[in-house]
Structure formats: C-alpha cells, structure tokens
Design a protein around this motif. Structure first.
Motif, mmCIF file in Angstrom:
data_model
loop_
_atom_site.group_PDB
_atom_site.id
_atom_site.type_symbol
_atom_site.label_atom_id
_atom_site.label_comp_id
_atom_site.label_asym_id
_atom_site.label_seq_id
_atom_site.Cartn_x
_atom_site.Cartn_y
_atom_site.Cartn_z
ATOM 1 N N MET A 173 0.816 -1.212 0.000
ATOM 2 C CA MET A 173 0.000 0.000 0.000
ATOM 3 C C MET A 173 0.855 1.270 0.000
ATOM 4 S SD MET A 173 -3.252 -0.715 2.493
ATOM 5 C CE MET A 173 -4.622 -1.716 1.894
ATOM 6 N N SER A 174 2.049 1.176 -0.548
ATOM 7 C CA SER A 174 3.010 2.263 -0.420
ATOM 8 C C SER A 174 2.476 3.614 -0.871
ATOM 9 C CB SER A 174 4.288 1.931 -1.200
ATOM 10 O OG SER A 174 4.991 0.887 -0.573
ATOM 11 N N SER A 175 1.682 3.651 -1.937
ATOM 12 C CA SER A 175 1.311 4.967 -2.472
ATOM 13 C C SER A 175 -0.126 5.388 -2.207
ATOM 14 C CB SER A 175 1.611 5.042 -3.970
ATOM 15 O OG SER A 175 0.968 4.020 -4.689
ATOM 16 N N ASN A 176 -0.911 4.573 -1.514
ATOM 17 C CA ASN A 176 -2.254 5.090 -1.171
ATOM 18 C C ASN A 176 -2.729 4.697 0.227
ATOM 19 O OD1 ASN A 176 -2.987 2.382 -1.670
ATOM 20 N ND2 ASN A 176 -4.947 2.976 -2.592
ATOM 21 N N ILE A 177 -1.803 4.292 1.092
ATOM 22 C CA ILE A 177 -2.215 4.008 2.461
ATOM 23 C C ILE A 177 -2.712 5.289 3.133
ATOM 24 C CG2 ILE A 177 0.097 4.323 3.458
ATOM 25 C CD1 ILE A 177 -0.657 1.903 5.324
ATOM 26 N N LEU A 178 -3.829 5.181 3.840
ATOM 27 C CA LEU A 178 -4.474 6.287 4.548
ATOM 28 C C LEU A 178 -5.033 7.357 3.611
ATOM 29 C CD1 LEU A 178 -1.999 6.785 7.545
ATOM 30 C CD2 LEU A 178 -4.095 5.427 7.484
ATOM 31 N N ALA A 179 -5.087 7.058 2.304
ATOM 32 C CA ALA A 179 -5.623 8.017 1.341
ATOM 33 C C ALA A 179 -7.053 7.699 0.939
ATOM 34 C CB ALA A 179 -4.745 8.067 0.088
ATOM 35 N N GLU A 180 -7.460 6.457 1.120
ATOM 36 C CA GLU A 180 -8.834 6.059 0.836
ATOM 37 C C GLU A 180 -9.197 4.871 1.711
ATOM 38 O OE1 GLU A 180 -9.654 3.731 -2.937
ATOM 39 O OE2 GLU A 180 -7.789 4.706 -3.517
ATOM 40 N N PRO A 181 -10.480 4.655 1.938
ATOM 41 C CA PRO A 181 -10.881 3.617 2.891
ATOM 42 C C PRO A 181 -10.803 2.209 2.319
ATOM 43 C CG PRO A 181 -12.819 4.735 1.998
ATOM 44 C CD PRO A 181 -11.631 5.455 1.456
ATOM 45 N N TYR A 182 -10.325 1.306 3.155
ATOM 46 C CA TYR A 182 -10.357 -0.136 2.886
ATOM 47 C C TYR A 182 -10.812 -0.828 4.157
ATOM 48 C CZ TYR A 182 -7.482 0.513 -1.336
ATOM 49 O OH TYR A 182 -7.001 0.884 -2.573
ATOM 50 N N ASP A 183 -11.287 -2.049 4.002
ATOM 51 C CA ASP A 183 -11.503 -2.896 5.163
ATOM 52 C C ASP A 183 -10.162 -3.566 5.447
ATOM 53 O OD1 ASP A 183 -12.144 -4.698 7.115
ATOM 54 O OD2 ASP A 183 -13.773 -5.667 6.017
ATOM 55 N N PHE A 184 -9.358 -2.945 6.287
ATOM 56 C CA PHE A 184 -7.979 -3.368 6.474
ATOM 57 C C PHE A 184 -7.873 -4.734 7.141
ATOM 58 C CE2 PHE A 184 -7.797 1.224 6.014
ATOM 59 C CZ PHE A 184 -6.761 1.373 5.092
ATOM 60 N N LYS A 185 -8.955 -5.190 7.758
ATOM 61 C CA LYS A 185 -8.937 -6.522 8.363
ATOM 62 C C LYS A 185 -8.993 -7.619 7.306
ATOM 63 C CE LYS A 185 -12.362 -5.315 11.113
ATOM 64 N NZ LYS A 185 -12.261 -3.845 11.062
ATOM 65 N N LYS A 186 -9.242 -7.252 6.051
ATOM 66 C CA LYS A 186 -9.221 -8.220 4.948
ATOM 67 C C LYS A 186 -7.793 -8.602 4.567
ATOM 68 C CE LYS A 186 -13.689 -8.517 3.941
ATOM 69 N NZ LYS A 186 -14.426 -9.811 4.021
ATOM 70 N N PHE A 187 -6.818 -7.827 5.042
ATOM 71 C CA PHE A 187 -5.415 -8.071 4.710
ATOM 72 C C PHE A 187 -4.708 -8.683 5.915
ATOM 73 C CE2 PHE A 187 -6.965 -4.300 2.511
ATOM 74 C CZ PHE A 187 -6.688 -4.595 1.186
ATOM 75 N N ASP A 188 -3.899 -9.705 5.653
ATOM 76 C CA ASP A 188 -3.116 -10.310 6.737
ATOM 77 C C ASP A 188 -1.758 -9.658 6.891
ATOM 78 O OD1 ASP A 188 -4.668 -12.469 7.992
ATOM 79 O OD2 ASP A 188 -4.759 -13.269 5.967
ATOM 80 N N LEU A 189 -1.304 -8.981 5.849
ATOM 81 C CA LEU A 189 -0.094 -8.182 5.964
ATOM 82 C C LEU A 189 -0.201 -6.979 5.036
ATOM 83 C CD1 LEU A 189 3.467 -8.841 6.677
ATOM 84 C CD2 LEU A 189 3.072 -7.738 4.481
ATOM 85 N N ILE A 190 0.155 -5.823 5.565
ATOM 86 C CA ILE A 190 0.203 -4.574 4.817
ATOM 87 C C ILE A 190 1.610 -4.017 4.972
ATOM 88 C CG2 ILE A 190 -0.614 -2.180 4.719
ATOM 89 C CD1 ILE A 190 -3.216 -3.253 6.101
#
Length: 363
Positions: A173-190
């Motif tokens: 998520m290097s270029s859009n982390i915290l820029a738009e909403p995701y369900d971050f619990k869907k990812f096991d590693l970010i």
C-alpha cells in the motif's frame, strides 16, 4: 512564485508538519538536544513510537492481533521479507501482476525458491488496466495472494470493491495508504514505504496478523529477517531511524486532525476528480487510465507526443510545478496528489495546463 511538488516520492509534507519540525529541530529545554540527536532508548522516543503505533491501529481500525513494525530497507526489501516469513507452508504464492511494483516481487520470491503463479497480468498492454483473479481461482493452493493496491507508475488502483476475497492477502500500500478507505482486516499483511503518504524516506511500515504469523516455521531465518524479531523488540532490535519515525508520528497526528481516512478521502476525491474532469474534456491532453480503476493519488496523462511532453514538463518546472514528468516506462506526465497535496495545487495546475493547451492549439 507559489511552487508545488508533484513528485511520486519522496513527496510533499503537510505545511503544519513542516512548521512543527522546524520549531523542534534545535535543542530544547526538555532534552537539551535536537530531535536529530536523541537516542532511541529515551523515554521521549519511546512515547513517539507508542503514539505512532496507537494512531495507526486506530486509523486503520485494526484489532489487537495486528502488530505494527517500523522497518528499514524500503518496500523493496519487503518483496523478500514477505515470502521469507509467510510462504513457509506450501512455498507457493500468487501475485496479481498489475504494474512495475507488482512485477518486481515475482523475481524476489523466485530467488528464494518460492513458486510464483501469476493468475492475472496486464503487462502486455503496459498495465493500462488491472488484472483480476479468475472466477475459479483456488486460494487454498497458495500461502497467500499478493497485490499492489495503487500502482504509482501506471496510475491504477484496486479500490475497496475490487479487493479479492481470499484466505490470506498481502498488500503493498506504499502509495495510497491512509488516502482512501479499505476494510484493512481483509489483509493479513500490509506494508508501505513512508515517503509518499506517511512521512519521509528511511522508514517502512509493516503490519501483520500475529495469528497468521504464529503459524509459520521461521527456524530457517536469522533474527533480522524475521518479523517476529521486530515485534518482540518493538522495532528496536537495531537502531531505528528515529527522525523518520518522529516525522511519521507528526503526519499521523495531522491525519487525525484532518478527519482521518474519511476526511482525507473526501478531499482526495475532490482533487482527483477535478483533474480527471479537465483531462476528459481537454482537446489536447488525455488521461492514460479510464473508468473506475483510476488512481486518486497518481494521475497519469499525455499530450500524445513524447518530445512535446518532455518540453512541457520542463517548462512546468520553471513555472513552479515540479516533478510532473511521468515515469520513464510510461512517459507523459504524472501528477501525484497525495494526502498532503493542497487542493489549490490542483486548481493552479489545471489553470496552467489550460494555458499550455491554448498556446499549442493556437500555434
């Protein structure tokens, strides 16, 4: 002359953060030294570290079993650390090849004797569109699926509705982390390099689901290669980049004061839609990406002539619009609209591009 930085990274910092850094850069009465000089073993830095981790967990709405790490080596090192730590059962992963930074992890994993399948790629069309998993994809045959949420170079994004539903998902998520909403619990590693939306170069964020990490056999890894070492030692097994983490913490506070992800997303949509709307109605410039896959953070476009694009990008710098040239593999222009990019920058850029358009069409 007002100037703007449209670089893909390192990128602009919020003005408020720059002001605070300037004020705190010299020696102060509390520490008798600059923030550049303090030890990572001081209570002051430990507070900074704790604040940053707590802010990230809160902003991303992640439960306690997700662990935050601050690492060195950039996102590129994560191309190796991720399969080292998380492809230990089947030694087989799947990568959606959506762009330059999705293609590089393929070779990195293969060099570690991990089998890599590419269930979707758009490399043959220069990544102008996003690949997706086939309907009959069996995720149980892989340790994890790897994707890049936002392709910085090509200007495409997997928005929340396009995130695949698989058992274990890894996201760069290097270029859009915290820029738009995701369900971050869907990812096991970010993981994400900090120099775009999180701060300055020198620090890489990684967040892992501890429950999944606990299932891995890491006996073959040296301490610095293990995520668990960073977790156990609170990201201080070696001396961390103190100043970079300090800046990251200031940026996170600014994000919280800006309404969190929801507040920035509203602003980012407004910025990007303004620029795309202009490009879609221009008779001189064209956006390189169409449809719902357009990035909110990296807008790529062209006049259709590579030599002319280079000339315009050079003249733009003289007018105060810096780093507009597109990546060498794509060409054209790239306007990076990260969280800290003010909306006025987009308004002024559009006005400038309109003048360029008139100049060339009337020539």
């Amino acid at each position: 002359m007002t100037t703007y930085n449209f670089s893909a990274g390192p990128s602009s910092l919020p003005t408020e953060v720059m002001t605070q850094i300037t004020q705190e850069l010299t020696k102060n009465q509390a520490t008798h030294m600059s923030i550049l000089e303090i030890s990572h073993r001081t209570p002051q830095f430990e507070n900074i570290l704790d604040e940053a981790k707590a802010s990230l967990k809160s902003l991303l709405d992640l439960p306690d079993n997700y662990k935050v790490m601050f690492l060195s080596g950039g996102g590129t090192t994560q191309f190796e650390m991720v399969p080292m730590n998380l492809a230990t059962r089947l030694k087989k992963i799947a990568i959606l090849d959506s762009g330059n930074f999705a293609h590089k992890p393929i070779g990195a994993a293969e060099a570690l004797n991990v089998t890599v399948d590419v269930p979707g790629t758009t490399r043959s069309i220069k990544y102008r569109e996003l690949p997706h998993l086939p309907a009959q994809f069996d995720d149980t045959q892989y340790d994890y699926v790897h994707l890049v949420t936002n392709n910085t170079i090509e200007g495409t994004t997997y928005h929340q509705e396009d995130i695949p539903d698989v058992q274990h998902l890894v996201a760069d998520m290097s270029s859009n982390i915290l820029a738009e909403p995701y369900d971050f619990k869907k990812f096991d590693l970010i993981f994400a390099g900090a120099q775009k939306n999180l701060g300055i170069a020198g620090i890489t964020l990684a967040i892992v689901n501890q429950d999944w990490l606990d299932e891995q056999d890491l006996s073959h890894l040296a301490p610095m290669q293990k995520y668990q070492t960073a977790i156990d030692k609170d990201s201080m097994y070696n001396t961390p980049p103190v100043f970079a983490i300090y800046v990251l913490n200031l940026v996170l506070k600014w994000i919280e004061q800006s309404g969190g992800i929801a507040g920035l997303y509203e602003k980012n949509q407004r910025k990007a839609h303004k620029l795309y709307d202009y490009l879609d109605h221009s008779s001189f410039f064209d956006a390189m990406v169409t449809g719902k896959e357009r990035s909110l953070t990296n807008v790529v476009f062209t006049s259709g002539d590579a030599k002319r694009d280079a000339q315009i990008a050079q003249k733009a710098s003289q007018a105060g619009f810096y780093n507009l040239a597109g990546h060498r593999s794509v060409g054209g222009f790239r306007a990076s609209l990260y969280n800290a990019q003010p909306e006025q920058a987009v308004d002024d850029l559009i006005a400038y591009l309109k003048n360029v358009e008139m100049e060339y069409l009337n020539d």
